[in-house]
Write an enzyme that holds these catalytic residues in place. Structure first.
Site, mmCIF file in Angstrom:
data_model
loop_
_atom_site.group_PDB
_atom_site.id
_atom_site.type_symbol
_atom_site.label_atom_id
_atom_site.label_comp_id
_atom_site.label_asym_id
_atom_site.label_seq_id
_atom_site.Cartn_x
_atom_site.Cartn_y
_atom_site.Cartn_z
ATOM 1 N N ASP A 298 -52.462 78.366 42.619
ATOM 2 C CA ASP A 298 -53.919 78.451 42.523
ATOM 3 C C ASP A 298 -54.300 78.201 41.069
ATOM 4 O O ASP A 298 -53.446 78.157 40.180
ATOM 5 C CB ASP A 298 -54.394 79.845 42.976
ATOM 6 C CG ASP A 298 -55.910 79.959 43.133
ATOM 7 O OD1 ASP A 298 -56.591 78.915 43.226
ATOM 8 O OD2 ASP A 298 -56.418 81.098 43.162
ATOM 9 N N HIS A 299 -55.571 78.009 40.832
ATOM 10 C CA HIS A 299 -56.109 77.980 39.477
ATOM 11 C C HIS A 299 -56.808 79.307 39.206
ATOM 12 O O HIS A 299 -57.622 79.759 40.014
ATOM 13 C CB HIS A 299 -57.119 76.842 39.317
ATOM 14 C CG HIS A 299 -56.505 75.488 39.343
ATOM 15 N ND1 HIS A 299 -57.114 74.401 39.959
ATOM 16 C CD2 HIS A 299 -55.336 75.018 38.831
ATOM 17 C CE1 HIS A 299 -56.341 73.339 39.817
ATOM 18 N NE2 HIS A 299 -55.262 73.689 39.143
ATOM 19 N N TYR A 472 -60.616 79.524 43.444
ATOM 20 C CA TYR A 472 -60.642 79.200 44.878
ATOM 21 C C TYR A 472 -59.930 77.871 45.158
ATOM 22 O O TYR A 472 -60.430 77.043 45.916
ATOM 23 C CB TYR A 472 -62.083 79.167 45.405
ATOM 24 C CG TYR A 472 -62.832 80.462 45.212
ATOM 25 C CD1 TYR A 472 -62.657 81.534 46.096
ATOM 26 C CD2 TYR A 472 -63.701 80.639 44.141
ATOM 27 C CE1 TYR A 472 -63.339 82.730 45.912
ATOM 28 C CE2 TYR A 472 -64.384 81.833 43.949
ATOM 29 C CZ TYR A 472 -64.198 82.868 44.838
ATOM 30 O OH TYR A 472 -64.869 84.052 44.655
ATOM 31 N N HIS A 473 -58.732 77.710 44.578
ATOM 32 C CA HIS A 473 -57.962 76.481 44.771
ATOM 33 C C HIS A 473 -56.546 76.770 45.290
ATOM 34 O O HIS A 473 -55.570 76.243 44.741
ATOM 35 C CB HIS A 473 -57.866 75.705 43.452
ATOM 36 C CG HIS A 473 -59.172 75.230 42.925
ATOM 37 N ND1 HIS A 473 -59.347 74.804 41.618
ATOM 38 C CD2 HIS A 473 -60.388 75.092 43.517
ATOM 39 C CE1 HIS A 473 -60.602 74.442 41.429
ATOM 40 N NE2 HIS A 473 -61.255 74.618 42.567
ATOM 41 N N PRO A 474 -56.378 77.569 46.350
ATOM 42 C CA PRO A 474 -55.022 77.809 46.859
ATOM 43 C C PRO A 474 -54.421 76.523 47.421
ATOM 44 O O PRO A 474 -55.117 75.706 48.028
ATOM 45 C CB PRO A 474 -55.233 78.863 47.947
ATOM 46 C CG PRO A 474 -56.638 78.659 48.402
ATOM 47 C CD PRO A 474 -57.393 78.250 47.173
#
EC number: 1.1.99.1
Length: 567
Positions: A298-299, A472-474
């Site tokens: 993630d980020h 919110y980048h899984p």
């Protein structure tokens, strides 16, 4: 019910597949979505400026939470994922960022992924896109995804923040998705010419809905994929609030597009995953694949917030008595504050020369507020969202039971590497140098967060542990490749079984440099051609920037002011 293809998940990838596969009139497709419709009159999902609202409830958001994150003060952290036609493209920030060319060249350097180079992927980015100022070597003009560029007359803080980044010694780029991603510049957004969110439901499904070979079922929660031996033959799902069990069968393939959180869950419940985990939960083993749910990435990002000396921020738009006027202008004209996600400037930099391509991303926002709409600062302000792009930290997803309604155990293991701490400390200090540049002199007030008293490594680390949040980048939890931890091959086909693919952000082998939505759409476009048996699009011959020995930055116009001395 029997169909040629069953697609699980009507999100950023699933809708692409549904639209492309049904272009063949002799093919039947069932699209299953656990959420509901994308109600076009619901401003919460359709108005770009309202992007925080869907994250505040559960109609459009799965609202997952992580297990206590051990390096983040044991916080249970948000993990919002889209629910409804459009998936996460229905609730995301609408930033149209593709990643860096070197991300894809890195993928292509891995065994089995040779055709995932940037020049292999670029034609599919172009195929998906219609950019409002027209096509070129990097951008499309006839695709389902509407992309809007920033316009003259937008907020002066956008221009000041980009100028400050350049004055701090970093490059300027006119197109973060063009020849050179590295640098500061305007940021495109997935918004239609009429100021509406350009989700994949609007772009792709609207084209496909009239076709009689597409069946869409909403409120259909997938329980598990069915197998005969090693071949996927169908899907068992629960329909509606009553959870009535239904079964659909696939003549050709089941296409799993649940995203980086749901796809590994569904595979594990279906008997594909780490053998020990499945045995513990009494799930019959179909195929032992230890990588299912592993390699989760993630980020993580922070907000650096400042008060604004001039009344030019979006703070008035947060006041209830101004919102009806904003809403009316957006509803009837598709213009004004409501028609933008307000992420119209940003950038990518290398925090140190040792990085081959950018490792830090910036989003600039002309208001001081959390991404989910909470903790708004009650004065004129602005902020920089900043975070690292390719953390070495790796997490995992594990189902807790056979029950599809139960959320899984999610652990990102954020900030578990020493590199993470170096990058985040660098990011804060570099951001302060950027904010100190002359371009922001007319606007810069006091530092609200972290605050002037947060200076040494220990103080910065404490701030990061308490305040860093997901972007919110899984991704990457069912990675593609041919090593022992790979789940799918370079065409999304699940190793060891037949008739089953995974097509979504979970199959990325390594997270990209930037927001994920555009790349997830590209992945689906590319694999759709494989599924259909089409000839792949010809490789692009566009030139693109490689930093090589170019220094990460040049000398700044102004060497950093002490935080306490900001005018």
């Amino acid at each position: 019910m029997e169909y040629d293809y069953i697609i699980i998940g009507a999100g950023s990838a699933g809708n692409v597949l549904a639209a492309r596969l049904t272009e063949d009139a002799d093919v039947t497709v069932l699209l299953l979505e656990a959420g509901g419709p994308d109600y076009r009159l619901d401003f919460r999902t359709q108005m770009p400026a309202a992007l925080a609202f869907p994250l505040q409830g559960k109609r459009y958001n799965w609202a997952y939470e992580t297990d206590p994150e051990p390096h983040m003060n044991n916080r249970r952290m948000e993990c919002g994922r889209g629910k409804g036609l459009g998936g996460s493209s229905l609730i995301n920030g609408m930033c149209y960022i593709r990643g860096n060319a070197m991300d894809f060249d890195h993928w292509a350097s891995l065994s089995g992924l040779e055709d995932w180079s940037y020049l292999d992927c670029l034609p599919y980015f172009r195929k998906a896109e219609t950019r409002d100022i027209g096509p070129n070597d990097f951008h499309g003009g006839e695709g389902p995804v509407s992309v809007t560029t920033p316009k003259i007359g937008n907020n002066p803080l956008f221009h000041a923040m980009v100028a400050a980044g350049v004055q701090a010694g970093y490059p300027r780029t006119d197109d973060l998705n063009g020849y050179q991603q590295e640098g500061f510049g305007p940021m495109d957004r997935t918004v239609t010419p009429k100021g509406r969110r350009a989700s994949t439901a609007r772009g792709y499904l609207d084209q496909a809905r009239p076709r009689n070979n597409l069946t869409i079922i909403t409120h259909a929660l997938t329980d598990r994929i069915l197998f005969e031996g090693k071949r996927a033959t169908g899907v068992r799902y629960l329909k509606g609030d009553a959870g009535t069990g239904q079964t659909a069968y696939a003549r050709r393939e089941v296409l799993l597009c649940g995203g980086a959180i749901a796809s590994p869950q569904i595979l594990q419940r279906s008997g594909i995953g780490p053998a020990e985990l499945l045995q513990r939960l009494d799930i019959p083993l179909v195929q032992a694949l230890p990588g299912v749910g592993e390699n989760l990435q993630d980020h993580l990002e922070m907000y650096l917030q400042y008060s604004c000396k001039q009344p030019v921020s979006l703070y008035p738009a947060l006041l209830w008595f101004n919102q009806p006027k904003i809403g009316i202008e957006w509803l009837f004209n598709g213009t004004g504050v409501g028609a933008s996600n307000q992420f119209e400037a940003g950038g990518f930099i290398r925090s140190r020369d040792a990085f081959t391509w950018p490792n830090i991303q910036y989003h600039f926002l002309p208001v001081a507020i959390n991404y989910n709409g909470s903790n708004a600062v009650k004065e004129h302000g602005f902020q920089a969202h900043v975070g690292s792009m390719r953390s070495p930290s790796r997490g995992r997803i594990q189902v807790k039971s056979k029950d599809p309604r139960q959320h899984p155990s999610i652990l990102f293991n954020y900030m578990s590497s020493e590199q993470d701490w170096h990058e985040f400390r660098d990011a804060i200090r570099i951001t302060r140098e950027i904010i100190a540049q002359p371009a922001l002199d007319p606007y810069r007030g006091r530092e609200i967060s972290p605050g002037a008293n947060v200076q040494n490594d220990d103080e910065l680390d404490a701030f990061i542990r308490e305040h860093a949040e997901t972007a919110y980048h899984p991704s990457c939890s069912c990675k593609m490749g041919d090593d022992k931890m790979a789940v799918v091959d370079g065409q999304g086909r699940v190793h060891g079984v037949q008739g089953l693919r995974v097509v979504d952000a979970s199959i990325m082998s390594q997270i990209i440099t930037g927001n994920l939505n555009a790349t997830t759409i590209m992945i689906a476009e590319k694999i759709a051609d494989r599924i259909r048996g089409c000839q792949p699009l010809a490789k692009s011959n566009a030139a693109y920037f490689i930093a090589g020995d170019t220094p990460a930055r040049t000398s700044p116009v102004r060497h950093s002011l002490p935080v306490t001395s900001y005018p």
